[in-house]
Scaffold this active site. Structure first.
Site, short mmCIF file in Angstrom:
data_model
loop_
_atom_site.label_atom_id
_atom_site.label_comp_id
_atom_site.label_asym_id
_atom_site.label_seq_id
_atom_site.Cartn_x
_atom_site.Cartn_y
_atom_site.Cartn_z
CD GLN A 1 -16.09 -1.95 -7.64
OE1 GLN A 1 -15.81 -3.12 -7.48
NE2 GLN A 1 -16.51 -1.48 -8.79
CE1 TYR B 1 -4.05 -1.73 -0.41
CE2 TYR B 1 -3.03 -3.28 1.11
CZ TYR B 1 -4.01 -2.98 0.19
OH TYR B 1 -4.95 -3.92 -0.14
CG HIS C 1 -13.52 -1.97 -2.31
ND1 HIS C 1 -13.38 -2.43 -3.60
CD2 HIS C 1 -14.62 -2.60 -1.81
CE1 HIS C 1 -14.36 -3.29 -3.86
NE2 HIS C 1 -15.12 -3.41 -2.80
CB SER D 1 -13.89 -6.64 -14.23
OG SER D 1 -13.56 -6.83 -12.87
CB VAL E 1 -8.29 2.66 -2.24
CG1 VAL E 1 -9.15 1.47 -1.84
CG2 VAL E 1 -7.10 2.19 -3.07
CG ASP E 2 -8.24 6.81 -7.19
OD1 ASP E 2 -9.19 7.61 -7.08
OD2 ASP E 2 -8.16 5.99 -8.13
P1 OAD Z 1 -10.74 -4.58 -12.53
O1 OAD Z 1 -9.28 -4.51 -12.79
O2 OAD Z 1 -11.33 -5.90 -12.18
O3 OAD Z 1 -11.53 -4.06 -13.82
C1 OAD Z 1 -11.15 -2.89 -14.48
C2 OAD Z 1 -12.14 -2.59 -15.61
O4 OAD Z 1 -11.75 -1.35 -16.17
C3 OAD Z 1 -12.13 -3.63 -16.74
O5 OAD Z 1 -13.48 -3.95 -17.10
C4 OAD Z 1 -11.43 -2.88 -17.88
O6 OAD Z 1 -11.89 -3.27 -19.18
C5 OAD Z 1 -11.82 -1.44 -17.57
N1 OAD Z 1 -10.92 -0.42 -18.13
C6 OAD Z 1 -9.60 -0.50 -18.43
N2 OAD Z 1 -9.14 0.67 -18.91
C7 OAD Z 1 -10.20 1.53 -18.90
C8 OAD Z 1 -10.38 2.91 -19.26
N3 OAD Z 1 -9.38 3.65 -19.72
N4 OAD Z 1 -11.61 3.45 -19.10
C9 OAD Z 1 -12.66 2.72 -18.64
N5 OAD Z 1 -12.55 1.42 -18.29
C10 OAD Z 1 -11.33 0.84 -18.41
O7 OAD Z 1 -11.05 -3.48 -11.43
P2 OAD Z 1 -12.34 -3.30 -10.49
O8 OAD Z 1 -13.57 -3.84 -11.13
O9 OAD Z 1 -12.35 -1.91 -10.01
O10 OAD Z 1 -10.75 -4.40 -4.40
O11 OAD Z 1 -11.96 -4.23 -9.29
C11 OAD Z 1 -12.83 -4.28 -8.19
C12 OAD Z 1 -12.07 -4.51 -6.91
O12 OAD Z 1 -11.24 -5.65 -7.06
C13 OAD Z 1 -11.12 -3.41 -6.52
O13 OAD Z 1 -11.74 -2.37 -5.82
C14 OAD Z 1 -10.12 -4.11 -5.67
C15 OAD Z 1 -9.94 -5.35 -6.51
O14 OAD Z 1 -9.54 -6.49 -5.94
C16 OAD Z 1 -10.02 -4.50 -3.30
O15 OAD Z 1 -8.81 -4.37 -3.24
C17 OAD Z 1 -10.84 -4.80 -2.08
#
Ligand code: OAD
Length: 228
Positions: A87, A54, A105, A175, A89-90
């Site tokens: 979701q 972190y 989160h 995602s 943390v920034d």
């Molecule tokens: P993911 O990494 O699972 O998904 C990121 C999504 O962003 C994907 O669907 C990509 O296609 C999309 N993406 C990539 N570049 C992009 C862009 N320029 N504009 C728009 N979309 C774009 O991340 P999260 O779904 O946020 O939790 O993950 C959820 C949680 O899982 C996080 O908060 C974290 C992680 O484990 C914890 O740490 C508790």
């Protein structure tokens, strides 16, 4: 009366600010296995490694700036009552000027006592690292103010209540793999228009979603044209 626009954001929202996503190729979970850095067990077994993970994220955030997508959402507050449920943390939504941001989160720029979960502190950007031996007033070790896998998501109740009142719902850059956050889509009323901004396919349980197949910056521009 302004319409209530509720936005659920994930790592893709901040990708254009230079912050790595989790599950894309080259994403964070490829380099650091979740179970080694983002669980209470990991913190118990190897607290130095977890704090360092972190610390690296925090130093990366301090170099990042909001992108046009963050600014675009903040500017929409002129015409909509916007609630951002993130979701992430920034703090890039806040830096861009969004006034109602719920962090599901946790927050990277805050620390919390391991002995009293209500003791939460701002981290000084001039001294951003947390170390073993950094303690709260009561003498308990400080930990990142992050919701780890296997922990409760304290802001969920508030987030669900907001989503139920949404008149427009937007999903950006997630995602939709992680629950309970992904389950918020079920709380959106059936007649409410739902938009998804993501360059890739995202599977959800709703078939009436308007998919804007773009990155966050361009996607928010396009969203504006569709909802104004
Ligand atoms: P993911 O990494 O699972 O998904 C990121 C999504 O962003 C994907 O669907 C990509 O296609 C999309 N993406 C990539 N570049 C992009 C862009 N320029 N504009 C728009 N979309 C774009 O991340 P999260 O779904 O946020 O939790 O993950 C959820 C949680 O899982 C996080 O908060 C974290 C992680 O484990 C914890 O740490 C508790």
């Amino acid at each position: 009366m302004k319409k209530k626009l509720v936005v659920l954001t994930g790592a893709g929202m901040s990708a254009e600010s230079g912050i790595a996503t989790f599950r894309d190729s080259g994403g964070l979970w490829e380099k650091y296995p979740i179970e080694q850095v983002a669980t209470p067990e990991a913190f118990h077994e190897n607290p130095e490694l977890v704090l360092e993970f972190y610390n690296i994220r925090r130093r990366e955030l301090l170099k990042a700036k909001p992108n046009a997508g963050h600014y675009g959402l903040a500017a929409l507050e002129k015409d909509f009552e916007i609630y951002i449920i993130t979701q992430n943390v920034d703090n890039l939504h806040e830096q861009a000027g969004s006034s109602r941001v719920i962090h599901l989160h946790g927050e990277l720029m805050k620390s919390r006592s391991t002995g009293d979960e209500s003791a939460v502190y701002d981290i000084d950007p001039e001294q951003p690292d947390l170390h073993i031996g950094d303690k709260c007033e009561k003498g308990f070790q400080l930990r990142p103010h992050i919701v780890w896998f296997g922990e409760m998501v304290p802001m969920m109740g508030e987030a669900e209540a907001i989503v139920r009142k949404a008149e427009v719902f937007v999903i950006i850059g997630t995602s939709m793999n992680v629950y309970p956050a992904a389950g918020l889509l079920r709380d959106v009323k059936m007649n409410v228009p739902v938009f998804l901004i993501d360059p890739k396919d995202v599977s959800t349980n709703r078939y009436d979603i308007h998919h804007i197949r773009k990155g966050a910056s361009e996607g928010v521009e396009e969203l504006k044209k569709l909802i104004m």
